[in-house]
Design an enzyme around this catalytic site. Structure first.
Site, mmCIF file in Angstrom:
data_model
loop_
_atom_site.group_PDB
_atom_site.id
_atom_site.type_symbol
_atom_site.label_atom_id
_atom_site.label_comp_id
_atom_site.label_asym_id
_atom_site.label_seq_id
_atom_site.Cartn_x
_atom_site.Cartn_y
_atom_site.Cartn_z
ATOM 1 N N THR A 1 9.178 -0.009 -3.651
ATOM 2 C CA THR A 1 7.741 0.130 -3.301
ATOM 3 C C THR A 1 7.507 1.504 -2.856
ATOM 4 O O THR A 1 8.309 1.993 -1.841
ATOM 5 C CB THR A 1 6.302 -1.073 -3.191
ATOM 6 O OG1 THR A 1 6.383 -0.671 -1.420
ATOM 7 C CG2 THR A 1 6.337 -2.135 -3.375
ATOM 8 N N LYS B 1 -15.271 1.356 4.569
ATOM 9 C CA LYS B 1 -16.666 0.113 5.999
ATOM 10 C C LYS B 1 -17.209 1.451 6.831
ATOM 11 O O LYS B 1 -17.326 1.642 8.429
ATOM 12 C CB LYS B 1 -15.481 -0.913 6.356
ATOM 13 C CG LYS B 1 -14.659 -1.346 5.901
ATOM 14 C CD LYS B 1 -13.899 -2.606 6.114
ATOM 15 C CE LYS B 1 -13.110 -3.033 5.647
ATOM 16 N NZ LYS B 1 -11.562 -2.641 4.936
ATOM 17 N N GLU C 1 4.789 -4.112 -7.933
ATOM 18 C CA GLU C 1 5.815 -5.790 -8.217
ATOM 19 C C GLU C 1 5.190 -6.433 -9.232
ATOM 20 O O GLU C 1 5.817 -7.496 -9.562
ATOM 21 C CB GLU C 1 4.734 -6.162 -6.866
ATOM 22 C CG GLU C 1 5.064 -6.287 -5.359
ATOM 23 C CD GLU C 1 4.193 -4.714 -5.006
ATOM 24 O OE1 GLU C 1 4.003 -3.624 -6.115
ATOM 25 O OE2 GLU C 1 4.026 -4.487 -3.980
ATOM 26 N N TRP D 1 -18.856 -1.310 1.919
ATOM 27 C CA TRP D 1 -18.709 -0.331 1.302
ATOM 28 C C TRP D 1 -18.567 0.613 0.507
ATOM 29 O O TRP D 1 -19.321 0.545 -0.121
ATOM 30 C CB TRP D 1 -17.556 -1.267 0.607
ATOM 31 C CG TRP D 1 -16.538 -2.790 1.243
ATOM 32 C CD1 TRP D 1 -16.448 -2.946 2.678
ATOM 33 C CD2 TRP D 1 -15.430 -3.820 0.460
ATOM 34 N NE1 TRP D 1 -15.903 -4.650 2.398
ATOM 35 C CE2 TRP D 1 -15.413 -5.234 1.819
ATOM 36 C CE3 TRP D 1 -15.522 -3.707 -0.865
ATOM 37 C CZ2 TRP D 1 -14.883 -5.384 1.548
ATOM 38 C CZ3 TRP D 1 -14.013 -4.713 -0.326
ATOM 39 C CH2 TRP D 1 -13.758 -5.712 0.801
HETATM 40 P P1 ADP Z 1 2.011 2.017 -3.749
HETATM 41 O O1 ADP Z 1 1.677 1.305 -3.930
HETATM 42 O O2 ADP Z 1 2.746 2.999 -2.799
HETATM 43 O O3 ADP Z 1 1.736 3.254 -4.790
HETATM 44 P P2 ADP Z 1 2.803 1.426 -6.351
HETATM 45 O O4 ADP Z 1 4.001 3.240 -7.151
HETATM 46 O O5 ADP Z 1 3.484 0.363 -6.768
HETATM 47 O O6 ADP Z 1 3.211 1.456 -5.087
HETATM 48 O O7 ADP Z 1 1.710 1.873 -7.197
HETATM 49 C C1 ADP Z 1 0.240 0.584 -7.473
HETATM 50 C C2 ADP Z 1 -0.916 0.629 -6.526
HETATM 51 O O8 ADP Z 1 -1.351 1.864 -7.131
HETATM 52 C C3 ADP Z 1 -1.773 -0.486 -7.630
HETATM 53 O O9 ADP Z 1 -1.672 -1.294 -6.347
HETATM 54 C C4 ADP Z 1 -3.311 0.698 -7.052
HETATM 55 O O10 ADP Z 1 -3.568 0.338 -6.407
HETATM 56 C C5 ADP Z 1 -3.129 1.662 -7.794
HETATM 57 N N1 ADP Z 1 -3.470 1.914 -9.614
HETATM 58 C C6 ADP Z 1 -1.889 1.907 -10.234
HETATM 59 N N2 ADP Z 1 -2.997 1.665 -11.520
HETATM 60 C C7 ADP Z 1 -4.231 2.015 -10.970
HETATM 61 C C8 ADP Z 1 -4.931 2.410 -11.939
HETATM 62 N N3 ADP Z 1 -4.916 2.749 -12.864
HETATM 63 N N4 ADP Z 1 -6.321 2.695 -11.345
HETATM 64 C C9 ADP Z 1 -6.475 2.450 -9.954
HETATM 65 N N5 ADP Z 1 -5.919 2.502 -9.078
HETATM 66 C C10 ADP Z 1 -4.166 2.158 -9.716
#
Ligand code: ADP
Length: 548
Positions: A186, A438, A331, A443
């Site tokens: 990640t 918060k 994931e 929120w």
């Molecule tokens: P990291 O969690 O380290 O940024 P990832 O590249 O796996 O690694 O990112 C996944 C996260 O990106 C998701 O859990 C979400 O928070 C965010 N994300 C992905 N696509 C979207 C979207 N269309 N809108 C909002 N958030 C998004």
């Protein structure tokens, strides 16, 4: 009792390669060079993948061994995407922008034995080569100087020499479809990187889903510009989906600047482009200084972070380009959903844009639910806000050498994303659990404030973080980068938010910065902003409601 009569055909990466090479052999991988692009038909990609697989086998790579890449998006990286899993080893795509300590940690944690490295990236990797004692060999792509890698004691080989010594007709072994094919860590936006290991089966099913019209809908008529790096969740699965569908791949190599990306689109007539919102935003900003020809693009996809409404609207108005948001994470391979509006909605209308502001509609093959803090399931009514949980054949059920029980609940992955879901499976991420502010028991969505602020004509980028507050627990601090020559004040921007969100949600704390820190995959990085606030290294302006 009756048995199925169906064949137990293994869903593996070699099957994806065979299909692409045989059925769509003339489709191409086009690599941008800044000048004349390099072209390779899929038949050539497949032949080279076979040679690379044979070379790895000759070097003693065995089933399950990790072979890493430290490369740009290009033909050679694509060949490794097939060669490594196809011969039974595990492809580990390393993020070339990691800090040296994180890079060392990840290579050691994954136990990478071999690293394929682009010659232009040798200096970056050489900084840590001395610490990578588990690595037996580097395979250098290109003829550039690689002497610096030898310091660590590993063999330094040339990909060109290895391939020249092999025949293309590698016999791909039969593999268990549940065995590991590739792995990715990640990007660590909110915590330490964790390793996710994809199987052949999950890769195949995800690629098949990506070709469906509910997701990316690739066909042989497409030319896909993969702006998202190949080390960021397998370039969102596009390379494998391209081989199943016959779509041509446009690979930007090291030329990731908006000038090059848009030149690429114009010259090669890309039909689809996929990128995170910060890249789309940079392309839009470039379009204010020069004319862009994006007329060949039939669709854009945006994911990785929420895209501001103003961004989607501007692309549609200025270039007729309809960008659809997708949601996913490392994931989830990553496709968990795409926000295609339902059939009754007229494209080009404000309502169409409302639907595209959803994060996605759950992908076929993925199951989704939202839960409250106790784990109880919440209704699909588009109102209740809870943590999004998913399960399915391309969703991880654990992490590599890290059980992380807090990330799973009864076989569901807890995404750490908060949002709503409606009765038809459209979900909207309002925030990440770690980013939501918060305030006084309520929120505040940092994502909503950021998206609204980026809709102000003077604002180039905005990130909102929660800062401690004696009375309210936390209050929002808006960190803003203004456009060149713009002069909007905190009071003006707060006034702009008035009426768009509840009055108590409007930030009273403002910081104006020259640029926002970004993660290695181009998302706004809030960790350094919080640290700078803690260290009193941010100049914060406080305004009162009377100022706006
Ligand atoms: P990291 O969690 O380290 O940024 P990832 O590249 O796996 O690694 O990112 C996944 C996260 O990106 C998701 O859990 C979400 O928070 C965010 N994300 C992905 N696509 C979207 C979207 N269309 N809108 C909002 N958030 C998004």
């Amino acid at each position: 009792m009756i048995s199925s009569t169906m064949q137990d055909f293994p869903l593996d990466v070699a099957a994806i390669l065979r299909h692409g090479a045989r059925v769509h052999g003339a489709s191409e991988c086009v690599t941008w060079t800044g000048g004349e692009p390099r072209r390779a038909p899929y038949t050539e990609v497949a032949a080279n993948a076979g040679r690379l697989a044979a070379a790895l086998a000759r070097l003693g790579v065995r089933a399950g061994d990790r072979v890493a890449t430290f490369c740009w998006n290009n033909q050679e990286h694509l060949e490794a995407y097939f060669a490594v899993p196809g011969m039974g080893a595990v492809l580990h795509t390393l993020n070339i922008r990691l800090h040296p300590e994180q890079l060392v940690h990840i290579v050691r944690h994954a136990e990478d034995r071999i690293i394929l490295v682009d010659d232009s990236l040798v200096p970056l990797l050489a900084r840590v080569a001395g610490e990578l004692d588990g690595v037996d060999a580097y395979i250098v792509v290109g003829d550039g100087d690689a002497a610096a890698l030898a310091a660590g004691g590993a063999a330094v080989l040339r990909r060109g020499d290895l391939l020249a010594a092999e025949d293309p007709g590698f016999a791909w072994p039969a593999l268990d479809e549940r065995s590991a094919a590739s792995m990715c860590y990640t990007s660590g936006t909110t915590g330490d990187p964790k390793g996710v290991v994809y199987s052949h089966r999950s890769t195949f099913l995800h690629a098949l889903a990506a070709t469906s019209a509910s997701l990316v809908g690739l066909t042989e008529t497409d030319r896909v510009l993969t702006i998202v790096p190949m080390f960021h969740v397998n370039a969102w699965g596009l390379p494998y989906a391209a081989f199943l569908s016959g779509a041509t791949l446009h690979m930007p190599d090291r030329f990731m600047q908006p000038e090059h990306l848009t030149d690429f689109v114009a010259a090669e007539r890309s039909t689809v482009a996929s990128a995170v919102p910060t890249i789309w935003n940079a392309i839009l900003a470039l379009g204010e200084t020069r004319e862009l020809d994006l007329s060949s693009l039939r669709a854009g996809t945006s994911g990785g972070a929420a895209a501001p409404r103003s961004l989607l609207a501007a692309f549609e108005e200025r270039y007729g380009l309809r960008i659809v948001q997708g949601w996913g994470m490392t994931e989830t391979s990553p496709l968990g959903g795409m926000a295609f509006p339902p059939p009754e909605v007229e494209p080009g209308t404000a309502e169409d844009l409302d639907w595209r502001m959803r994060s996605g509609r759950v992908a076929p093959g993925v199951e989704i639910r939202i839960t409250d803090e106790s784990g109880a399931e919440l209704p699909w009514d588009g109102v209740a806000v809870g943590e999004i949980e998913v399960r399915g054949p391309w969703i991880t059920g654990s992490y590599h050498r890290d059980p992380a029980p807090e990330k799973f609940r009864d076989g569901w992955l807890r995404t750490g994303d908060i949002g709503t879901i409606d009765e038809r499976g459209f979900f909207t991420i309002t925030d990440r659990v770690k980013d939501v502010i918060k305030s006084g028991g309520e929120w505040i969505s940092s994502v909503e404030l950021e998206n609204l602020l980026m809709g102000h004509p003077d604002v180039h980028e905005a990130a909102v973080i929660g800062i401690p507050d004696a009375r309210w627990d936390e209050r929002p601090l808006a960190c803003v980068v203004l456009r060149p020559g713009a002069a909007a004040t905190a009071a003006e921007l707060a006034g702009f938010l008035d009426g768009k969100v509840a009055r108590w949600q409007v930030p009273e704390n403002w910081a104006f910065l020259a640029e926002l820190p970004k993660t290695t995959v181009g998302k706004f990085d809030k960790k350094p902003l919080r640290a700078r606030y803690r260290d009193a290294a941010l100049t914060v302006e406080r305004i009162t409601p009377a100022d706006r």
